[in-house]
Write a protein that holds these residues in place. Structure first.
Motif, PDB file in Angstrom:
ATOM      1  N   LEU A   8      34.247 -20.422  33.120  1.00 59.45           N
ATOM      2  CA  LEU A   8      33.042 -20.714  33.885  1.00 59.45           C
ATOM      3  C   LEU A   8      32.616 -19.469  34.650  1.00 59.45           C
ATOM      4  N   GLU A   9      31.336 -19.159  34.606  1.00 60.38           N
ATOM      5  CA  GLU A   9      30.787 -18.030  35.359  1.00 60.38           C
ATOM      6  C   GLU A   9      29.589 -18.527  36.162  1.00 60.38           C
ATOM      7  N   THR A  10      29.763 -18.599  37.489  1.00 61.00           N
ATOM      8  CA  THR A  10      28.702 -19.116  38.353  1.00 61.00           C
ATOM      9  C   THR A  10      28.448 -18.194  39.543  1.00 61.00           C
ATOM     10  N   SER A  11      28.826 -16.932  39.443  1.00 61.59           N
ATOM     11  CA  SER A  11      28.707 -16.018  40.576  1.00 61.59           C
ATOM     12  C   SER A  11      27.294 -15.483  40.770  1.00 61.59           C
ATOM     13  N   SER A  12      26.416 -15.714  39.799  1.00 64.70           N
ATOM     14  CA  SER A  12      25.042 -15.216  39.849  1.00 64.70           C
ATOM     15  C   SER A  12      24.093 -16.387  39.588  1.00 64.70           C
ATOM     16  N   PRO A  13      22.788 -16.162  39.559  1.00 65.18           N
ATOM     17  CA  PRO A  13      21.872 -17.260  39.219  1.00 65.18           C
ATOM     18  C   PRO A  13      22.082 -17.808  37.824  1.00 65.18           C
ATOM     19  N   GLU A  32      24.515 -20.975  28.322  1.00 63.22           N
ATOM     20  CA  GLU A  32      24.135 -20.545  29.653  1.00 63.22           C
ATOM     21  C   GLU A  32      22.723 -20.985  29.988  1.00 63.22           C
ATOM     22  N   LEU A  33      22.482 -21.115  31.276  1.00 65.31           N
ATOM     23  CA  LEU A  33      21.150 -21.411  31.798  1.00 65.31           C
ATOM     24  C   LEU A  33      20.762 -20.323  32.784  1.00 65.31           C
ATOM     25  N   ARG A  34      19.562 -19.801  32.648  1.00 66.23           N
ATOM     26  CA  ARG A  34      19.069 -18.776  33.570  1.00 66.23           C
ATOM     27  C   ARG A  34      18.014 -19.403  34.478  1.00 66.23           C
ATOM     28  N   LEU A  35      18.472 -20.355  35.257  1.00 70.10           N
ATOM     29  CA  LEU A  35      17.606 -21.060  36.198  1.00 70.10           C
ATOM     30  C   LEU A  35      18.183 -20.934  37.597  1.00 70.10           C
ATOM     31  N   GLU A  36      17.343 -20.608  38.560  1.00 67.62           N
ATOM     32  CA  GLU A  36      17.807 -20.511  39.936  1.00 67.62           C
ATOM     33  C   GLU A  36      18.335 -21.863  40.419  1.00 67.62           C
ATOM     34  N   ALA A 188      20.504  -1.253  31.878  1.00 67.87           N
ATOM     35  CA  ALA A 188      19.797  -2.423  32.394  1.00 67.87           C
ATOM     36  C   ALA A 188      20.190  -3.672  31.608  1.00 67.87           C
ATOM     37  N   GLY A 189      19.888  -4.820  32.191  1.00 67.48           N
ATOM     38  CA  GLY A 189      20.046  -6.086  31.492  1.00 67.48           C
ATOM     39  C   GLY A 189      21.462  -6.628  31.416  1.00 67.48           C
ATOM     40  N   VAL A 190      22.370  -6.105  32.237  1.00 63.45           N
ATOM     41  CA  VAL A 190      23.756  -6.584  32.214  1.00 63.45           C
ATOM     42  C   VAL A 190      23.921  -7.661  33.275  1.00 63.45           C
ATOM     43  N   ALA A 191      24.369  -8.838  32.866  1.00 61.41           N
ATOM     44  CA  ALA A 191      24.556  -9.963  33.782  1.00 61.41           C
ATOM     45  C   ALA A 191      25.924 -10.588  33.553  1.00 61.41           C
ATOM     46  N   PRO A 192      26.492 -11.209  34.579  1.00 66.14           N
ATOM     47  CA  PRO A 192      27.804 -11.855  34.415  1.00 66.14           C
ATOM     48  C   PRO A 192      27.794 -12.883  33.293  1.00 66.14           C
ATOM     49  N   SER A 193      28.885 -12.938  32.541  1.00 66.02           N
ATOM     50  CA  SER A 193      28.988 -13.821  31.385  1.00 66.02           C
ATOM     51  C   SER A 193      30.357 -14.493  31.339  1.00 66.02           C
ATOM     52  N   ALA A 194      30.364 -15.779  31.021  1.00 69.73           N
ATOM     53  CA  ALA A 194      31.621 -16.504  30.878  1.00 69.73           C
ATOM     54  C   ALA A 194      32.435 -15.993  29.698  1.00 69.73           C
ATOM     55  N   VAL A 195      31.775 -15.361  28.728  1.00 69.42           N
ATOM     56  CA  VAL A 195      32.507 -14.813  27.581  1.00 69.42           C
ATOM     57  C   VAL A 195      33.446 -13.698  28.044  1.00 69.42           C
ATOM     58  N   ALA A 196      32.937 -12.777  28.877  1.00 66.29           N
ATOM     59  CA  ALA A 196      33.777 -11.692  29.391  1.00 66.29           C
ATOM     60  C   ALA A 196      34.876 -12.237  30.293  1.00 66.29           C
TER      61      ALA A 196
END
Length: 238
Positions: A8-13, A32-36, A188-196
């Motif tokens: 689970l990755e929930t540290s960001s939006p 994943e969902l990219r929703l605030e 650019a464009g790097v965001a937290p991911s549950a895969v990593a």
């Protein structure tokens, strides 16, 4: 016999979940969902959908991994609560993976000639502050996670001796300050991911680096401050 790792990755939006096989390390699925502010209402839905789509059930989970922070205080709390609840209900171990090392792993594993850089994930902490750290391409910690006030001299010593690749939600704030520094590179464009998170958690599982389900708390890095509104202060004075 349970053989799967749920991450689970929930540290960001971004609300992100992933499913790996413990034995082979194969990624079975991700979502994943990219929703605030979607974590509280959608995390359980994403988990159940991921299990259904891959033909598995909660009973197939051997462990749960969660992003440890730093990051969004609310997001980290929601992820930790979900992970602890699953581990407690299923009687399986809990793993926690730092947000910054997982970001560094994500970028280093997709970089050509990765040994040429140090890796600096930066998470936006508002104003001119970021949460940052430095890692080698193998994940060795060079600078522990720390809050940094950004200015033209930030990480000047490291940039004198090393090429540093910056990324994450806070890196864009540093890029104009680093103009003219030839050893500073940006992605650019790097965001937290549950895969990593899952990829690092696989190794931690085999090392049995489990967390105490009852007492685990995310790594917030900084204390959380609450403020009192003026209207509440006026009411309190009456």
């Amino acid at each position: 016999m349970p053989t799967l790792l749920l991450s689970l990755e929930t540290s960001s939006p971004i609300c992100s979940v992933a499913l790996h096989e413990l034995g082979s390390g194969n990624l079975l699925g991700q979502s994943e969902l990219r929703l605030e502010k979607s974590h509280s209402s959608h995390l359980s839905v994403l988990i159940n959908q991921l299990l259904d789509n891959t033909g598995h059930a909660l009973a197939d989970l051997a462990a749960v991994a969660v992003s440890d922070g730093p990051g969004s205080y609310t997001g980290l709390r929601i992820g930790a609560a979900a992970a602890k609840g699953l581990c407690y209900a299923l009687d399986i171990p809990l793993l926690a993976v730092g947000t910054l090392p997982s970001l560094a792993h994500q970028v280093a594993s997709s970089t050509a000639w990765p040994e040429q850089f140090l890796y600096c994930p930066m998470l936006d902490a508002r104003r001119q502050e970021v949460y940052a750290a430095l890692y080698t391409h193998t994940g060795q910690e060079v600078l522990a996670p720390t809050p940094l006030i950004l200015n033209p001299d930030t990480l000047a010593e490291q940039l004198t001796h090393h090429s540093v690749l910056f990324f994450g939600s806070g890196a864009a704030k540093f890029q104009p300050l680093a103009a003219g520094k030839p050893r500073a590179a940006f992605r650019a464009g790097v965001a937290p991911s549950a895969v990593a998170v899952g990829e690092l958690a696989l190794a931690a599982y085999h090392r049995q680096e489990f967390r105490d389900v009852a007492y685990y708390e995310p790594f917030y890095l900084k204390e959380v401050y609450t403020t009192t509104s003026k209207s509440e202060m006026v009411r309190g004075e009456k």
